[in-house]
Design a protein around this motif. Structure first.
Motif, short mmCIF file in Angstrom:
data_model
loop_
_atom_site.label_atom_id
_atom_site.label_comp_id
_atom_site.label_asym_id
_atom_site.label_seq_id
_atom_site.Cartn_x
_atom_site.Cartn_y
_atom_site.Cartn_z
N HIS A 139 -39.10 -15.00 -29.41
CA HIS A 139 -38.69 -13.85 -28.60
C HIS A 139 -37.98 -12.78 -29.40
CE1 HIS A 139 -38.95 -16.73 -25.07
NE2 HIS A 139 -39.74 -15.74 -24.75
N LYS A 140 -37.90 -12.91 -30.73
CA LYS A 140 -37.08 -11.97 -31.51
C LYS A 140 -37.58 -10.53 -31.44
CE LYS A 140 -39.30 -12.57 -35.96
NZ LYS A 140 -39.46 -13.43 -37.07
N GLU A 141 -38.87 -10.30 -31.12
CA GLU A 141 -39.41 -8.94 -31.03
C GLU A 141 -39.70 -8.51 -29.60
OE1 GLU A 141 -42.70 -8.84 -33.79
OE2 GLU A 141 -41.36 -8.62 -35.50
N VAL A 142 -39.24 -9.28 -28.62
CA VAL A 142 -39.47 -8.94 -27.21
C VAL A 142 -38.30 -8.10 -26.71
CG1 VAL A 142 -39.77 -9.86 -24.88
CG2 VAL A 142 -40.82 -11.04 -26.83
N VAL A 143 -38.60 -6.88 -26.27
CA VAL A 143 -37.56 -5.99 -25.75
C VAL A 143 -37.03 -6.59 -24.45
CG1 VAL A 143 -36.99 -3.67 -24.94
CG2 VAL A 143 -38.62 -3.98 -26.81
N GLY A 144 -35.72 -6.69 -24.37
CA GLY A 144 -35.08 -7.28 -23.21
C GLY A 144 -34.60 -8.69 -23.48
N ILE A 145 -35.12 -9.29 -24.57
CA ILE A 145 -34.69 -10.63 -24.96
C ILE A 145 -34.18 -10.58 -26.40
CG2 ILE A 145 -35.35 -13.04 -25.29
CD1 ILE A 145 -37.37 -12.68 -23.03
N GLY A 146 -35.08 -10.39 -27.37
CA GLY A 146 -34.68 -10.34 -28.77
C GLY A 146 -34.32 -8.95 -29.26
N VAL A 147 -34.88 -7.92 -28.64
CA VAL A 147 -34.58 -6.52 -28.97
C VAL A 147 -33.83 -5.94 -27.77
CG1 VAL A 147 -35.54 -4.25 -29.51
CG2 VAL A 147 -36.63 -6.31 -30.43
N LYS A 148 -32.61 -5.50 -28.02
CA LYS A 148 -31.77 -4.97 -26.93
C LYS A 148 -32.33 -3.64 -26.43
CE LYS A 148 -26.97 -4.00 -25.84
NZ LYS A 148 -26.78 -2.82 -25.23
N PRO A 149 -32.62 -3.55 -25.12
CA PRO A 149 -33.10 -2.28 -24.56
C PRO A 149 -31.95 -1.31 -24.32
CG PRO A 149 -32.96 -3.91 -22.82
CD PRO A 149 -32.58 -4.61 -24.11
N GLU A 150 -32.23 -0.04 -24.42
CA GLU A 150 -31.28 1.00 -24.07
C GLU A 150 -31.90 1.75 -22.88
OE1 GLU A 150 -30.54 3.26 -27.67
OE2 GLU A 150 -29.80 1.47 -28.70
N PHE A 151 -31.58 1.25 -21.70
CA PHE A 151 -32.15 1.82 -20.49
C PHE A 151 -31.70 3.27 -20.32
CE2 PHE A 151 -31.87 -2.79 -19.42
CZ PHE A 151 -33.24 -3.04 -19.40
N PRO A 152 -32.56 4.11 -19.75
CA PRO A 152 -32.19 5.52 -19.55
C PRO A 152 -30.88 5.64 -18.78
CG PRO A 152 -34.50 5.18 -19.03
CD PRO A 152 -33.90 3.82 -19.23
N LYS A 153 -30.02 6.54 -19.27
CA LYS A 153 -28.73 6.76 -18.61
C LYS A 153 -28.90 7.58 -17.33
CE LYS A 153 -26.11 6.56 -22.89
NZ LYS A 153 -25.31 7.30 -23.86
N ASN A 154 -29.76 8.59 -17.38
CA ASN A 154 -29.96 9.49 -16.24
C ASN A 154 -31.43 9.84 -16.10
OD1 ASN A 154 -27.18 9.99 -15.34
ND2 ASN A 154 -26.94 10.85 -17.40
N PRO A 155 -32.27 8.86 -15.76
CA PRO A 155 -33.69 9.22 -15.59
C PRO A 155 -33.85 10.20 -14.44
CG PRO A 155 -33.26 7.05 -14.66
CD PRO A 155 -31.99 7.49 -15.35
#
Length: 184
Positions: A139-155
């Motif tokens: 899972h090291k390259e899975v966004v949301g598990i191994g790669v921390k997502p930066e969710f939009p602040k103000n979509p």
């Protein structure tokens, strides 16, 4: 240059711009983007669809899924979107690309930029897992598990794309924002 003081989303349909549809893997980005493209064609607009996986393959970049490789590809999608929108095209970009610096770059450098965040809980994504993204041993390259997502602040638009919301209605919400001429 775009500013956080928004323009009318309808301006994208008149003058060109970028719909940036983002979310984690399996959140429905490709499906919603494809339906939105179909809906636009039905009203006489011929959008350009930039799907992250398809663009990666076209560029021969099918190996860099670590954080830095993903960030570089996100900027590539953004630059392609800006280039096409600058020529008056309506661009729909479906991509994970969950980096605050990329989102900020898009807002500063794409004149008509409309960010849509498909917000789906991780447990729901794991149930969908049509590509085996979440069931892989590494899972090291899975966004949301191994790669921390930066969710939009103000979509510009946040859609809970699960439960009572199906991809057709999600795409219709985006189009509805444009047809109503509102940005939020």
């Amino acid at each position: 240059m775009a500013t956080p003081d928004r323009f009318s989303a309808a301006a994208i349909l008149r003058e060109g711009g970028v719909f940036w549809i983002t979310g984690l893997a399996e959140s429905g980005k490709t499906t919603v983007a494809s339906i939105l493209a179909r809906q636009l064609r039905q009203i006489g607009i011929r959008p350009v669809l930039l799907d992250g996986n398809v663009v990666r393959e076209a560029l021969g970049e099918t190996r860099s899924f670590d954080r830095e490789g993903r960030r570089n590809m996100a900027y590539t999608y953004a630059r392609f979107g800006r280039m096409l929108a600058g020529q008056g095209q309506v661009v729909i970009c479906s991509t994970i690309s969950l980096f605050h610096d990329v989102q900020a770059w898009n807002r500063e450098n794409i004149e008509r930029y409309y960010e849509v965040f498909l917000d789906v809980p991780l447990e729901e994504l794991k149930k969908r897992d049509s590509k085996g993204v979440y069931s892989t041993a590494d899972h090291k390259e899975v966004v949301g598990i191994g790669v921390k997502p930066e969710f939009p602040k103000n979509p510009d638009l946040r859609i809970a794309n699960f439960s009572d919301t199906d991809p057709e209605s999600a795409a219709s919400r985006i189009l509805g924002e444009c047809m109503a001429g509102t940005a939020r």
